[in-house]
Design an enzyme around this catalytic site. Structure first.
Site, short mmCIF file in Angstrom:
data_model
loop_
_atom_site.label_atom_id
_atom_site.label_comp_id
_atom_site.label_asym_id
_atom_site.label_seq_id
_atom_site.Cartn_x
_atom_site.Cartn_y
_atom_site.Cartn_z
N ASP A 89 38.69 43.83 35.30
CA ASP A 89 39.12 44.83 36.31
C ASP A 89 39.94 43.91 37.50
OD1 ASP A 89 37.69 46.70 35.42
OD2 ASP A 89 36.13 46.42 36.86
N1 URA Z 1 32.47 45.07 33.61
C1 URA Z 1 32.94 45.54 34.90
O1 URA Z 1 32.75 46.66 35.49
N2 URA Z 1 34.40 45.09 35.18
C2 URA Z 1 34.93 44.16 34.67
O2 URA Z 1 35.90 43.51 35.07
C3 URA Z 1 34.34 43.59 33.41
C4 URA Z 1 32.92 43.98 32.87
#
Ligand code: URA
Length: 238
Positions: free
Chosen positions: A107
């Protein structure tokens, strides 16, 4: 055919090794800037072997078919190759980024280990849901968790998808808000949704490892380096 025995056109070689466009490569060759094993070659179509020593204006250019880069992704950049609004992880790579793409996504606000490569086969193997490649994250939560939550993670949580999440490991630390979470999948917002399924929000998330590959602690946020031979071999074994 082994990689070493392969022959490629000189202009094609230069597009890969020197990151030139095909027409730039042709121009350089025709202009007489390019030598192969110390001999000036002026025909772009000449086939050379990957062992040949190629120089442009006396500077050797090295051919790497595949690149494998470990990036310490900072928050604020997105895991994409291009984007109209946001900076992408590729914007952090200074050179040799042609054909590179991130293996999976973190993310925008997640930090940590991100592999960039132009090797589609390895990426596919690492991302295939069938392979169950472990990914470990360090997470700070907005409240404490304990053995009850550990159990729930192990059982497989309902995170709002058709199927339950696969069993995941929740490792507790001295600070009950800080945990290590190891998941076998890569679903959208997986870790954040798993935390929510036990009544907590993730306030900070950092990926520490993917399969056998561990984020190099010497890499500061935004820094990157090529994988070592050892790292690559062990990643491919998974
Ligand atoms: N899980 C999440 O919620 N975000 C990420 O970036 C990676 C794994």
């Amino acid at each position: 055919m082994p990689e070493n025995a392969k022959k490629v056109r000189l202009d094609k070689f230069l597009t890969q090794a020197a990151e030139l466009t095909r027409s730039e490569a042709k121009q350089k060759i025709k202009k007489g800037s390019v030598t192969v094993n110390k001999e000036f070659i002026k025909k772009p179509e000449v086939k050379i072997s990957l062992q040949d020593r190629v120089c442009i204006d006396g500077e050797e250019v090295l051919y790497e078919q595949y690149r494998y880069i470990m990036l310490h992704k900072p928050a604020g950049v997105i895991s994409a190759t291009e984007d109209a609004e946001d900076r992408t992880v590729l914007d952090l790579i200074a050179e040799g980024k042609k054909g590179l793409f991130p293996v999976g996504r973190l993310d925008k606000d997640t930090e940590g280990l991100l592999l960039l490569t132009n090797d589609g086969v390895l990426a596919h193997n690492l991302l295939s849901p069938k392979k169950h490649i472990d990914k470990t994250y360090f997470a700070i939560l907005d409240g404490p968790v304990g053995t009850k939550e550990q159990e729930l993670f192990l059982q497989g949580l309902d995170i709002g998808d058709e199927k339950l999440a696969l069993p995941a490991k929740l490792e507790l630390t001295e600070n009950k808000n800080e945990v290590f979470i190891t998941v076998q999948e890569g679903r959208f917002h997986q870790v954040k949704r798993m935390a929510q399924a036990v009544g907590r929000n993730v306030t900070y998330l950092k990926r520490i490892s993917m399969g056998n590959l561990v984020l190099d602690p010497n890499l500061k946020k935004g820094e990157y380096r090529s994988l070592t031979e050892k790292e690559l071999t062990s990643l491919k074994k998974k």
